[in-house]
Write a protein that holds these residues in place. Structure first.
Motif: not given
Length: 577
Positions: A3, A128-129, A132-133, A136, A291, A294, A298
């Motif tokens: 984060l 992962a980013l 996420t976009f 997530m 999810s 991800m 993650l």
């Protein structure tokens, strides 16, 4: 750590991130609204045979679908751009940080691990980013929205959700607890594979010369098997997720159709509402599946972020002092004052109480047995390492109190291992002074006794150099490395056993040519061969990290038993006499 890393490197792209979130929100809302619209078409149009309603609502469905597609494409485009740029910036920061590391930090991390962190680890965070976009943002909206809209279609039938969601979350939690330690172990094992592979590639000639191919294959196989075993266990856990989710989804669908049929038969529910409810059940499960996808990424990304931050948070032990000032060279007189150095974790210092002066315009030679600390001493001058005790000064200025750039710009270092960079001969010679002219390059090559083979090479100064200078012999690499230092025209020359690959005739010609170039500079030479330093103005003899004698060749032959022993081990009785 993940984060923190993402927040730090996403800051310049807040506008693009906001646009992605808004577009993903609109696309997800459209996805959620389509089943309700479809239920309206069935109940108000198909069941009642009203073509007007079918065409009207069908047109709205097409328009919403077109908008949904446009939002999805645009959001994915911006998400990819932001994720790739964040990855680029993290790699750039890692490279800049690693460039500032001293030998101490390089030894702590190791080259293979730093390469893995800069490539594989950054790629994991980057992916992962991106996910996420694209996942997530929409998954929570789709999950919560699907539940609310399913309740809107039929509240009693929604009780099925109370059964399926806890089961899915329990499965995810159990798998997640086992995945994180496995991901952390896998990244360390990737480091190990890279380390073994790099060592074997660099030492392939030695491996073949000693017929150790089979042994090295076994060593690599062991590292490879460990990594494969960890990845297999990871895959086995991940393989449980999708079948379990699909089993729950199919059971939920059967239950919805079963109980929904009873409610339709009792007149408590319409057919369109049942189809919409099924669609929302699948959307809820899709949100959970996304999810889970991800969740697979993650933990690994979090481990990689920890490793990346470990490098970024490491400060070099060799850096500019708070009040550092530029060093002003005035001849380059070099003074060692009670200098000592200890490697981290070593039982005893490698250098103890080193004190001597290397005068400008003179050659000072350092000689001693293997492991005496000669190279370490030389590396203290440009602050590749920092002395742990005592001090070093140049022209009366403490090198710890001046800027690294000003210090190193006046030093020409020829390391023990002559390393050339991929490019051309010209680009390698201009490495320390990009503005140098061709005439200056040829002058340096003449002094370094390298002009002849460079002229004979195809393209001369434009001749290609392979990585590490692999297309040149050891002696040629040494001469090119010497020429590279000469092009800089520094105040201080540091030669770390830089003539070892040269024959005696070439060595003699090179040293004779060097005397003229370095007559106003300080020259510090680490040498193994006695006959190449007998004419040095000062010889410093090291023994077990201490000075065992200082003086000229003739003086040391009388006063230093250690030096005399070295001389007698290399020269005949006639030569000694």
């Amino acid at each position: 750590m993940l984060l923190r890393l993402v927040r730090q490197y996403l800051a310049p792209y807040k506008g693009a991130v906001a646009a992605v979130v808004i577009l993903q929100f609109l696309q997800t809302v459209a996805t959620l609204y389509l089943p309700t619209l479809n239920a309206e078409i069935i109940d108000r149009g198909v069941v009642r045979a009203d073509n007007g309603v079918i065409l009207s609502l069908g047109g709205w469905m097409l328009a919403i679908t077109a908008g949904q597609v446009a939002c999805a494409i645009t959001a994915t485009y911006f998400a990819a751009r932001v994720a790739m740029r964040v990855g680029r910036n993290i790699r750039s920061s890692l490279f800049t940080t690693v460039e500032s590391f001293s030998s101490r930090e390089m030894g702590v991390f190791g080259a293979p691990s730093l390469i893995t962190r800069t490539t594989n680890d950054v790629q994991q965070v980057q992916m992962a980013l991106l996910m996420t976009f694209t996942v997530m943002v929409s998954a929570p909206i789709m999950g919560v929205g699907g539940v609310l809209l399913a309740l809107n279609q039929d509240i009693p039938l929604s009780g099925i959700l109370l059964l399926i969601l806890p089961v899915l979350f329990a499965v995810i939690g159990l798998v997640l607890r086992r995945l994180i330690p496995l991901f952390r172990r896998a990244q360390k094992q990737i480091d190990r594979v890279n380390s073994v592979l790099r060592e074997q590639i660099m030492g392939i000639a030695v491996i073949r010369a000693f017929v150790r191919e089979r042994t090295e294959e076994d060593r690599f196989d062991a590292a490879n098997r460990d990594l494969t075993g960890t990845q297999l266990r990871t895959s086995q856990y991940l393989a449980l997720l999708f079948p379990a989710a699909m089993l729950v989804a199919n059971l939920a669908s059967v239950a919805v159709v079963w109980f929904g049929a009873y409610r339709i038969d009792a007149g408590q529910m319409q057919i369109g509402a049942l189809t919409a409810f099924l669609a929302y059940i699948m959307q809820i499960l899709m949100a959970v599946m996304m999810s889970m996808f991800m969740i697979m990424m993650l933990p690994r990304a979090a481990v990689c972020a920890e490793r990346i931050c470990e490098v970024l948070d490491t400060e070099s032990t060799v850096r500019d002092a708070a009040a550092a000032v530029p060093l002003v060279y005035d001849g380059g007189t070099l003074v060692f004052d009670d200098v000592g150095y200890s490697y981290p974790g070593a039982e005893s210092p490698v250098l103890h109480g080193i004190s001597f002066t290397a005068e400008s315009g003179q050659t000072t030679a350092i000689i001693g047995s293997t492991g005496a600390g000669k190279s370490t001493l030389l590396n203290l001058v440009p602050r590749l390492l920092d002395a742990t005790s005592g001090g070093i000064s140049i022209d009366g200025q403490d090198i710890a109190a001046v800027t690294l750039h000003s210090l190193r710009s006046g030093i020409g270092l020829v390391p023990q291992k002559a390393y050339l960079f991929a490019g051309t001969i010209g680009s390698n010679l201009r490495f320390g002074r990009p503005e140098a002219t061709d005439a200056e390059l040829w002058e340096a090559l003449e002094i370094a006794q390298a002009a002849e083979f460079v002229r004979n090479a195809e393209g001369a100064l434009e001749h290609r150099v392979e990585q590490g200078g692999g297309n040149f012999s050891g002696g040629q690499r040494q001469r090119l490395a010497i020429a590279r230092a000469l092009v800089v025209k520094p105040a201080i020359y540091l030669f770390d056993d830089s003539f070892s690959a040269l024959d005696f005739a070439t060595d003699a010609r090179l040293r004779a040519a060097l005397r003229e170039r370095t007559r106003n500079s300080t020259v510090l030479i680490v040498a193994q061969r006695v006959n190449t330093i007998t004419d040095a103005a000062k010889i410093v003899v090291l023994e077990e990290g201490r000075i065992a004698g200082t003086g000229t060749h003739a003086g040391l032959m009388d006063s230093s038993p250690t030096y005399r022993e070295i001389v007698e081990s290399q020269l005949t009785a006639e030569e000694v006499a």
